[in-house]
Scaffold this active site. Structure first.
Site, PDB file in Angstrom:
ATOM      1  N   ARG A   7       0.867  -1.175   0.000  1.00  0.00           N
ATOM      2  CA  ARG A   7       0.000   0.000   0.000  1.00  0.00           C
ATOM      3  C   ARG A   7       0.905   1.226   0.000  1.00  0.00           C
ATOM      4  O   ARG A   7       1.942   1.247   0.664  1.00  0.00           O
ATOM      5  CB  ARG A   7      -0.896   0.000   1.234  1.00  0.00           C
ATOM      6  CG  ARG A   7      -1.836   1.198   1.296  1.00  0.00           C
ATOM      7  CD  ARG A   7      -2.631   1.199   2.590  1.00  0.00           C
ATOM      8  NE  ARG A   7      -3.410   2.429   2.725  1.00  0.00           N
ATOM      9  CZ  ARG A   7      -4.035   2.794   3.838  1.00  0.00           C
ATOM     10  NH1 ARG A   7      -3.952   2.024   4.920  1.00  0.00           N
ATOM     11  NH2 ARG A   7      -4.716   3.923   3.883  1.00  0.00           N
ATOM     12  N   HIS A   8       0.516   2.238  -0.760  1.00  0.00           N
ATOM     13  CA  HIS A   8       1.327   3.458  -0.828  1.00  0.00           C
ATOM     14  C   HIS A   8       1.662   3.976   0.566  1.00  0.00           C
ATOM     15  O   HIS A   8       0.928   3.744   1.538  1.00  0.00           O
ATOM     16  CB  HIS A   8       0.602   4.544  -1.625  1.00  0.00           C
ATOM     17  CG  HIS A   8      -0.691   4.985  -1.012  1.00  0.00           C
ATOM     18  ND1 HIS A   8      -0.755   5.849   0.052  1.00  0.00           N
ATOM     19  CD2 HIS A   8      -1.978   4.667  -1.309  1.00  0.00           C
ATOM     20  CE1 HIS A   8      -2.011   6.056   0.388  1.00  0.00           C
ATOM     21  NE2 HIS A   8      -2.784   5.341  -0.421  1.00  0.00           N
ATOM     22  N   SER A  11      -0.124   9.351   2.778  1.00  0.00           N
ATOM     23  CA  SER A  11      -0.338  10.530   1.935  1.00  0.00           C
ATOM     24  C   SER A  11      -0.586  11.756   2.809  1.00  0.00           C
ATOM     25  O   SER A  11      -0.813  11.643   4.017  1.00  0.00           O
ATOM     26  CB  SER A  11      -1.533  10.312   1.001  1.00  0.00           C
ATOM     27  OG  SER A  11      -2.754  10.391   1.725  1.00  0.00           O
ATOM     28  N   TRP A  13      -3.162  13.516   2.819  1.00  0.00           N
ATOM     29  CA  TRP A  13      -4.529  13.455   3.343  1.00  0.00           C
ATOM     30  C   TRP A  13      -4.690  12.356   4.384  1.00  0.00           C
ATOM     31  O   TRP A  13      -5.538  12.468   5.268  1.00  0.00           O
ATOM     32  CB  TRP A  13      -5.527  13.291   2.200  1.00  0.00           C
ATOM     33  CG  TRP A  13      -5.816  14.593   1.503  1.00  0.00           C
ATOM     34  CD1 TRP A  13      -5.069  15.747   1.547  1.00  0.00           C
ATOM     35  CD2 TRP A  13      -6.931  14.876   0.662  1.00  0.00           C
ATOM     36  NE1 TRP A  13      -5.645  16.716   0.777  1.00  0.00           N
ATOM     37  CE2 TRP A  13      -6.790  16.212   0.216  1.00  0.00           C
ATOM     38  CE3 TRP A  13      -8.023  14.136   0.222  1.00  0.00           C
ATOM     39  CZ2 TRP A  13      -7.711  16.817  -0.635  1.00  0.00           C
ATOM     40  CZ3 TRP A  13      -8.941  14.731  -0.630  1.00  0.00           C
ATOM     41  CH2 TRP A  13      -8.788  16.060  -1.046  1.00  0.00           C
ATOM     42  N   GLU A  86      -7.617   3.553  -5.820  1.00  0.00           N
ATOM     43  CA  GLU A  86      -8.327   3.420  -4.553  1.00  0.00           C
ATOM     44  C   GLU A  86      -9.838   3.355  -4.806  1.00  0.00           C
ATOM     45  O   GLU A  86     -10.324   3.751  -5.874  1.00  0.00           O
ATOM     46  CB  GLU A  86      -7.986   4.625  -3.663  1.00  0.00           C
ATOM     47  CG  GLU A  86      -8.704   4.709  -2.326  1.00  0.00           C
ATOM     48  CD  GLU A  86      -8.475   3.513  -1.424  1.00  0.00           C
ATOM     49  OE1 GLU A  86      -8.921   2.406  -1.800  1.00  0.00           O
ATOM     50  OE2 GLU A  86      -7.883   3.690  -0.343  1.00  0.00           O
ATOM     51  N   ARG A 113     -17.060   3.166   5.390  1.00  0.00           N
ATOM     52  CA  ARG A 113     -15.643   2.867   5.189  1.00  0.00           C
ATOM     53  C   ARG A 113     -15.371   1.379   5.022  1.00  0.00           C
ATOM     54  O   ARG A 113     -14.516   0.997   4.230  1.00  0.00           O
ATOM     55  CB  ARG A 113     -14.806   3.389   6.368  1.00  0.00           C
ATOM     56  CG  ARG A 113     -14.753   4.892   6.488  1.00  0.00           C
ATOM     57  CD  ARG A 113     -13.802   5.310   7.593  1.00  0.00           C
ATOM     58  NE  ARG A 113     -12.427   4.948   7.268  1.00  0.00           N
ATOM     59  CZ  ARG A 113     -11.438   4.916   8.145  1.00  0.00           C
ATOM     60  NH1 ARG A 113     -11.672   5.181   9.413  1.00  0.00           N
ATOM     61  NH2 ARG A 113     -10.211   4.606   7.765  1.00  0.00           N
ATOM     62  N   GLY A 182      -5.227   1.034  -0.115  1.00  0.00           N
ATOM     63  CA  GLY A 182      -5.820   0.225   0.938  1.00  0.00           C
ATOM     64  C   GLY A 182      -6.978  -0.626   0.459  1.00  0.00           C
ATOM     65  O   GLY A 182      -7.027  -1.834   0.710  1.00  0.00           O
TER      66      GLY A 182
END
EC number: 5.4.2.11
Length: 227
Positions: A7-8, A11, A13, A86, A113, A182
């Site tokens: 996963r990156h 970020s 955000w 995403e 979510r 994610g």
């Protein structure tokens, strides 16, 4: 056979606790460091790749580049696809998660979510941040570009790319890296591991940590671990 997910890194955000989705934001300083550490860890553990797959969002592409650079593999071919983006969070994108919970309630936000099949409020196609106005997706039919997704729809988007590109690469003997997000990785994990609709709600994939799958000849999971 092995497959590596990452996963990156964190970020900007993520750091601000905002819903991100298809909004294109950069890695934070911590995220850059996470990606570099992941690349070094992969190198230290002897992981080499023949091909890398990533999304068309900057934070995943940057993570992929840094991981390959830090592991001395920047030459490895990369394939970028919107299908690994995403999950699209609809109208929630750009909102503060804490403030959204205060407005709608913790349980509603948790369902938005983590639920497998509950959609968020959809983004208007005329919204200034609509993906319909982003040239990255100009080649796609309008009815394919999402205005909001749940994990079920995200899996339906990701799965054709798994079947057409990623799985054949693994079966041909290539060593594969997937640098994504994610929820696109949760969707792939659900498919690969056979996770139930209910149990997928509890699966979290941390930022910037290589996740290794050892697979048999039918791509069934033999072992799963984080480096």
């Amino acid at each position: 056979m092995e497959l590596v997910f990452i996963r990156h890194g964190q970020s900007e955000w993520n750091a601000k606790n905002l819903f991100t989705g298809w909004r294109d934001v950069k890695l934070s300083e911590q995220g850059l460091a996470e990606a570099a550490a992941a690349g070094k860890k992969l190198k230290e553990n002897g992981y080499e790749f023949d091909i890398a797959f990533t999304s068309v969002l900057t934070r995943a592409i940057k993570t992929c580049n840094i991981v390959l650079e830090e592991s001395d593999q920047l030459f490895v071919p990369q394939i970028k696809t919107w299908r690994l983006n995403e999950r699209h969070y609809g109208q929630l994108q750009g909102l503060d998660k804490k403030q959204t919970a205060e407005q709608y309630g913790d349980e509603q936000v948790r369902i938005w979510r983590r639920s497998y099949d509950t959609l968020p409020p959809l983004l208007d196609k005329d919204d200034e941040f609509s993906a319909h106005k982003d040239r990255r997706y100009a080649h796609l039919p309008a009815d394919v570009v999402p205005d909001g997704e749940n994990l079920k729809v995200t899996l339906e988007r990701v799965l054709p790319f798994w079947e057409d590109q990623i799985a054949p690469a693994i079966l041909s003997g290539k060593r594969v890296l997937v640098a994504a997000h994610g929820n696109s990785l949760r969707a792939l994990a659900k498919h690969i591991e056979g996770i139930s609709d209910k149990d997928i709600m509890g699966l979290e994939i941390p930022t910037g940590q290589p996740l290794v799958y050892k697979l048999d000849d039918n791509l069934k999971v033999l072992e799963k671990f984080y480096l």
